[in-house]
Design a protein around this motif. Structure first.
Motif, PDB file in Angstrom:
ATOM      1  N   GLY A 216       0.866  -1.294   0.058  1.00 41.11           N
ATOM      2  CA  GLY A 216      -0.119  -0.078   0.132  1.00 41.11           C
ATOM      3  C   GLY A 216       0.625   1.151   0.171  1.00 41.11           C
ATOM      4  N   THR A 217       0.656   2.199   1.199  1.00 40.82           N
ATOM      5  CA  THR A 217       1.361   3.453   1.117  1.00 40.82           C
ATOM      6  C   THR A 217       2.847   3.405   1.320  1.00 40.82           C
ATOM      7  OG1 THR A 217       0.558   3.777   3.175  1.00 40.82           O
ATOM      8  CG2 THR A 217      -0.853   4.822   1.622  1.00 40.82           C
ATOM      9  N   HIS A 218       3.040   1.710   2.176  1.00 39.45           N
ATOM     10  CA  HIS A 218       4.394   1.588   2.411  1.00 39.45           C
ATOM     11  C   HIS A 218       5.147   1.106   1.435  1.00 39.45           C
ATOM     12  CE1 HIS A 218       2.681   3.248   6.208  1.00 39.45           C
ATOM     13  NE2 HIS A 218       3.855   3.574   6.399  1.00 39.45           N
TER      14      HIS A 218
ATOM     15  N   THR B   5      -0.799   7.779  -7.643  1.00 45.15           N
ATOM     16  CA  THR B   5      -1.899   7.431  -8.532  1.00 45.15           C
ATOM     17  C   THR B   5      -2.588   6.051  -8.090  1.00 45.15           C
ATOM     18  OG1 THR B   5      -0.274   6.829 -10.161  1.00 45.15           O
ATOM     19  CG2 THR B   5      -1.223   9.141 -10.259  1.00 45.15           C
ATOM     20  N   ASN B   6      -2.011   5.175  -7.851  1.00 46.49           N
ATOM     21  CA  ASN B   6      -2.393   3.727  -7.436  1.00 46.49           C
ATOM     22  C   ASN B   6      -3.773   4.333  -6.422  1.00 46.49           C
ATOM     23  OD1 ASN B   6      -1.192   2.475  -9.212  1.00 46.49           O
ATOM     24  ND2 ASN B   6      -0.128   1.055  -7.811  1.00 46.49           N
ATOM     25  N   MET B   7      -5.060   3.699  -6.580  1.00 45.79           N
ATOM     26  CA  MET B   7      -6.063   3.619  -5.827  1.00 45.79           C
ATOM     27  C   MET B   7      -6.005   2.426  -4.934  1.00 45.79           C
ATOM     28  SD  MET B   7      -7.328   6.283  -7.308  1.00 45.79           S
ATOM     29  CE  MET B   7      -8.834   6.313  -6.731  1.00 45.79           C
ATOM     30  N   LEU B   8      -6.104   2.926  -3.622  1.00 45.87           N
ATOM     31  CA  LEU B   8      -5.589   2.212  -2.607  1.00 45.87           C
ATOM     32  C   LEU B   8      -7.102   1.442  -2.266  1.00 45.87           C
ATOM     33  CD1 LEU B   8      -3.665   4.203   0.146  1.00 45.87           C
ATOM     34  CD2 LEU B   8      -3.117   2.101  -1.153  1.00 45.87           C
ATOM     35  N   ASN B   9      -7.141   0.142  -1.583  1.00 47.60           N
ATOM     36  CA  ASN B   9      -8.138  -0.628  -1.078  1.00 47.60           C
ATOM     37  C   ASN B   9      -8.064  -0.727   0.384  1.00 47.60           C
ATOM     38  OD1 ASN B   9     -10.177  -2.655  -0.701  1.00 47.60           O
ATOM     39  ND2 ASN B   9      -8.959  -4.142  -1.670  1.00 47.60           N
ATOM     40  N   LEU B  10      -9.098  -0.148   1.075  1.00 48.09           N
ATOM     41  CA  LEU B  10      -9.213  -0.303   2.600  1.00 48.09           C
ATOM     42  C   LEU B  10     -10.353  -1.128   3.002  1.00 48.09           C
ATOM     43  CD1 LEU B  10      -8.738   3.459   3.378  1.00 48.09           C
ATOM     44  CD2 LEU B  10      -6.961   1.733   2.991  1.00 48.09           C
TER      45      LEU B  10
ATOM     46  N   VAL C 276       7.403   3.663  -4.130  1.00 40.88           N
ATOM     47  CA  VAL C 276       7.118   3.404  -5.391  1.00 40.88           C
ATOM     48  C   VAL C 276       6.580   4.476  -6.301  1.00 40.88           C
ATOM     49  CG1 VAL C 276       7.220   0.823  -5.156  1.00 40.88           C
ATOM     50  CG2 VAL C 276       4.988   2.102  -5.043  1.00 40.88           C
ATOM     51  N   PRO C 277       6.932   4.478  -7.505  1.00 37.66           N
ATOM     52  CA  PRO C 277       6.318   5.993  -8.214  1.00 37.66           C
ATOM     53  C   PRO C 277       4.706   5.921  -8.286  1.00 37.66           C
ATOM     54  CG  PRO C 277       8.303   4.929  -9.283  1.00 37.66           C
ATOM     55  CD  PRO C 277       7.932   4.092  -8.356  1.00 37.66           C
ATOM     56  N   GLU C 278       4.282   4.934  -8.231  1.00 36.17           N
ATOM     57  CA  GLU C 278       2.805   4.730  -8.692  1.00 36.17           C
ATOM     58  C   GLU C 278       1.765   4.970  -7.271  1.00 36.17           C
ATOM     59  OE1 GLU C 278       4.481   0.364  -8.784  1.00 36.17           O
ATOM     60  OE2 GLU C 278       4.933   2.295  -9.463  1.00 36.17           O
ATOM     61  N   THR C 279       2.531   5.257  -6.114  1.00 35.27           N
ATOM     62  CA  THR C 279       1.886   5.346  -5.022  1.00 35.27           C
ATOM     63  C   THR C 279       1.123   6.680  -5.038  1.00 35.27           C
ATOM     64  OG1 THR C 279       3.531   4.577  -3.710  1.00 35.27           O
ATOM     65  CG2 THR C 279       2.048   5.854  -2.792  1.00 35.27           C
TER      66      THR C 279
ATOM     67  N   ASP D 202      -5.457  -3.116   1.257  1.00 34.12           N
ATOM     68  CA  ASP D 202      -3.840  -2.516   1.469  1.00 34.12           C
ATOM     69  C   ASP D 202      -3.729  -2.276   2.865  1.00 34.12           C
ATOM     70  OD1 ASP D 202      -3.068  -2.583  -1.487  1.00 34.12           O
ATOM     71  OD2 ASP D 202      -4.796  -1.242  -1.705  1.00 34.12           O
ATOM     72  N   GLU D 203      -4.678  -1.733   3.395  1.00 36.82           N
ATOM     73  CA  GLU D 203      -4.665  -1.155   4.730  1.00 36.82           C
ATOM     74  C   GLU D 203      -6.107  -1.087   5.476  1.00 36.82           C
ATOM     75  OE1 GLU D 203      -2.505   2.686   6.886  1.00 36.82           O
ATOM     76  OE2 GLU D 203      -1.915   2.299   4.990  1.00 36.82           O
ATOM     77  N   ALA D 204      -5.824  -1.042   6.940  1.00 38.47           N
ATOM     78  CA  ALA D 204      -7.190  -0.972   7.614  1.00 38.47           C
ATOM     79  C   ALA D 204      -7.747   0.278   7.761  1.00 38.47           C
ATOM     80  CB  ALA D 204      -6.709  -1.713   9.001  1.00 38.47           C
TER      81      ALA D 204
END
Length: 304
Positions: free
Chosen positions: A4-6, A145-150, A140-143, A188-190
């Motif tokens: 995810g963001t990390h 713009t990539n759409m996170l899933n929570l 990572v460069p795509e962070t 990706d994250e809670a």
């Protein structure tokens, strides 16, 4: 590798990075603390995550203020002035030849070594343990713009009279169990709620939604006073964007126009899905605008 963001770009230079332990420099494989250390034994300590931007540690004053405030709250003496601790940070960065961007720093302070495995601070027999781990670490460069899933987990952010969520302590088990549940759900994250059922924060980042060109985040009563969170609120208001710190529920989240997270490592990252509800398939205009404003503030900080 983090997710995810990390998620980060692996860098072989980290195999030989130099780490500061109590003012002494050690190669990565030689950096150690005692099994009697308060942090290892009990999670007794506070910490900060820092980023190097154009040769300067971004928002260092705010991070140190939070660190010392947390230490005071748990009656722990760091044993160094802010100026002395800043010098240690600069020394280990210099030892690693870290002078530009792409560096993440974990600054950790524990209560010190205990004479025996016991929680009472009166058995501590040493000054505080201070460890500084700098790494070559870029998201990572795509962070951006990539759409996170929570995924909303059952683990709540607790009442302040149990363990105050505002304290950036080494005791992170509630966040870890939240992360585990989200991971097992394929997210990706809670996303974590407060004891009243309102949205509080994520397990390692802060959470915002956008509704009708307004930016909402939690009241802040049940989350860490995040440095990046605060900066985003400040720069949005300076730009004339309405920002509200308030209670809101999952119904508000599911109906949001956009959502994003904030954190020291990745800055602002867009959220595309929460609990299977699709909020968006690509980064929205508000997130993109705030990302630009945040980068401008980072650059201003580096020049000051």
């Amino acid at each position: 590798m983090g997710k995810g963001t990390h998620s980060y770009v692996a860098d072989p230079r980290n195999d030989t990075v130099i780490i500061d332990v109590n003012g002494e420099h050690f190669a990565r494989h030689e950096a150690k603390v005692s099994v009697f250390d308060s942090g290892f034994m009990l999670g007794d300590g506070v910490w900060e995550g820092l980023r190097l931007h154009k040769g300067r540690i971004a928002f260092l004053d705010q991070h140190l203020e939070r660190l010392y405030r947390g230490a005071k709250a748990i009656a722990m003496d760091i044993g160094l002035t802010k100026a002395e601790l800043t010098q240690r940070l600069e020394n280990v960065l210099h030892a690693n030849g870290m002078t530009g961007d792409g560096v993440h720093i974990r600054l950790m302070v524990t209560r010190g070594i205990r004479s025996t495995p016991y929680q009472d601070p009166r058995v501590v027999i040493s000054p505080a343990t201070i460890v500084i781990i700098p790494e070559w670490k870029d998201p990572v460069p795509e962070t951006a713009t990539n759409m996170l899933n929570l995924f909303t987990v059952h683990v709540r952010r607790g009442y302040p009279d149990v363990q105050d969520p505002k304290l950036n302590s080494h005791s992170k088990l509630n966040c870890i169990t939240a992360c585990i549940q989200a991971t097992q759900a394929g997210a990706d994250e809670a996303l974590m709620l407060d004891p009243h059922g309102f949205v509080a924060t994520c397990n390692s980042t802060h959470f915002f939604i956008v509704k009708n060109d307004e930016v909402w985040t939690s009241s802040g009563d049940y989350c860490l006073d995040g440095i990046t969170r605060g900066m985003v609120i400040e720069i949005a208001r300076e730009a004339g964007i309405p920002v509200f710190e308030r209670n809101f529920s999952l119904i508000d989240v599911y109906g949001a126009d956009e959502a994003f997270t904030t954190g020291t490592f990745a800055g602002l990252a867009p959220v595309g899905m929460v609990d299977g509800r699709v909020l968006g398939t690509e980064r929205g205009p508000m997130v993109e605008r705030l990302q630009g404003l945040y980068l401008e503030r980072l650059s201003k900080e580096a020049r000051s």
